[in-house]
Design an enzyme around this catalytic site. Structure first.
Site, short mmCIF file in Angstrom:
data_model
loop_
_atom_site.label_atom_id
_atom_site.label_comp_id
_atom_site.label_asym_id
_atom_site.label_seq_id
_atom_site.Cartn_x
_atom_site.Cartn_y
_atom_site.Cartn_z
N SER A 1 -81.72 17.60 86.69
CA SER A 1 -82.56 18.51 87.47
C SER A 1 -81.71 19.21 88.52
CB SER A 1 -83.68 17.75 88.17
OG SER A 1 -84.39 18.60 89.04
N LYS B 1 -81.48 12.01 90.17
CA LYS B 1 -80.99 13.07 89.28
C LYS B 1 -79.55 13.47 89.65
CE LYS B 1 -84.41 13.76 86.38
NZ LYS B 1 -84.24 13.53 84.93
#
Ligand SMILES: NC(=O)c1ccc[n+]([C@@H]2O[C@H](COP(=O)([O-])OP(=O)(O)OC[C@H]3O[C@@H](n4cnc5c(N)ncnc54)[C@H](OP(=O)(O)O)[C@@H]3O)[C@@H](O)[C@H]2O)c1
Length: 227
Positions: free
Chosen positions: A128, A155
């Site tokens: 992400s 992430k």
């Protein structure tokens, strides 16, 4: 036929990625932690199903043993399973990192022997841009104001693991990506995003890169993203 395993593929972006890669001629395994949901999704698409909980070492080992027994190798691995929990406490941190980061280590380590038997091994991490230090420190980026600390941190770890694996295994391509803000169960409470099919195209592009493609990058649909 390209043998492909996608984790967390019973719904959302993973499910639509499976659909696209099947259409591209891949032999797709849908990994899902819940056997009922996974088998139903696989039947709907005409894919194969394997039970795979990325937080469970035994489940991961059994899943890769099944792919090995049936296919004998793995060409494309898509780390797609993920969770987003906006709480900020120890148990949520452990769950978030266990799924979004440690899960990548479990599945990659179990998959490496199978990937080494591929002529063109390719690993894609659905990370992400919320885990990009560049994006979260840039007031002009939407990630700057997102109150999702544990998701972002896990992430960031997912992207870093991708870079570290790319450096450790030059014969295997490892790339991370931001699929684009997508309306899935994960983002339902925010009421935002485009269709999972649109974002799956970003995943499918990296999953179908040739042997001369990049490795160790973070990308979105426009190309390389700064870390
Ligand atoms: N939606 C967005 O805007 C967006 C943006 C950037 C990145 N992403 C990333 O895209 C990926 C897919 O997310 P999505 O938006 O498609 O969300 P989603 O519809 O909630 O799908 C998440 C998938 O991960 C699975 N999963 C969760 N924990 C798991 C575990 N322990 N083991 C195996 N599977 C597990 C879920 O299975 P169950 O059905 O069993 O829960 C589900 O299949 C995630 O990595 C997410 O972080 C999404």
């Amino acid at each position: 036929m390209t043998v492909t395993l996608i984790t967390g593929a019973n719904k959302g972006i993973g499910f639509e990625t499976a659909r696209l890669l099947l259409a591209a001629g891949h032999d797709v395994w849908i990994g899902a932690r819940d056997a009922g949901r996974g088998a139903k999704a696989a039947a709907e698409l005409g894919a194969r199903f394997v039970q795979l909980d990325v937080t469970d070492d035994a489940s991961v080992a059994a899943a890769l043993a099944t792919v090995d027994a049936e296919a004998g190798r793995l060409d494309v691995l898509v780390h797609n399973a993920g969770i987003l929990d906006t709480n900020l406490d120890g148990p949520t941190a452990l769950r978030s990192f266990d799924t979004n980061a440690v899960g990548i280590v479990r599945v990659t380590e179990a998959a490496l022997p199978l990937l080494r038997r591929s002529e063109s091994p390719n690993v894609v991490t659905v990370s992400s841009s919320a885990g990009s230090f560049w994006a979260v420190t840039n007031p002009e980026r939407p990630e700057f104001g997102l109150p999702i600390a544990l998701y972002a941190a896990s992430k960031a770890a997912a992207t870093m693991l991708t870079v570290q694996y790319a450096k450790a295994h030059p014969g295997i391509r490892f790339n991370a990506l931001e699929p684009g803000t997508t309306a899935t169960d994960m983002t339902a409470s925010f009421g935002i995003g485009r269709t999972p099919a649109e974002s799956a195209a970003v995943v499918a592009r990296l999953a179908t890169l040739g042997a001369d493609g990049p490795t160790g990058t973070l990308q979105d649909e426009n190309g390389t993203l700064p870390f």
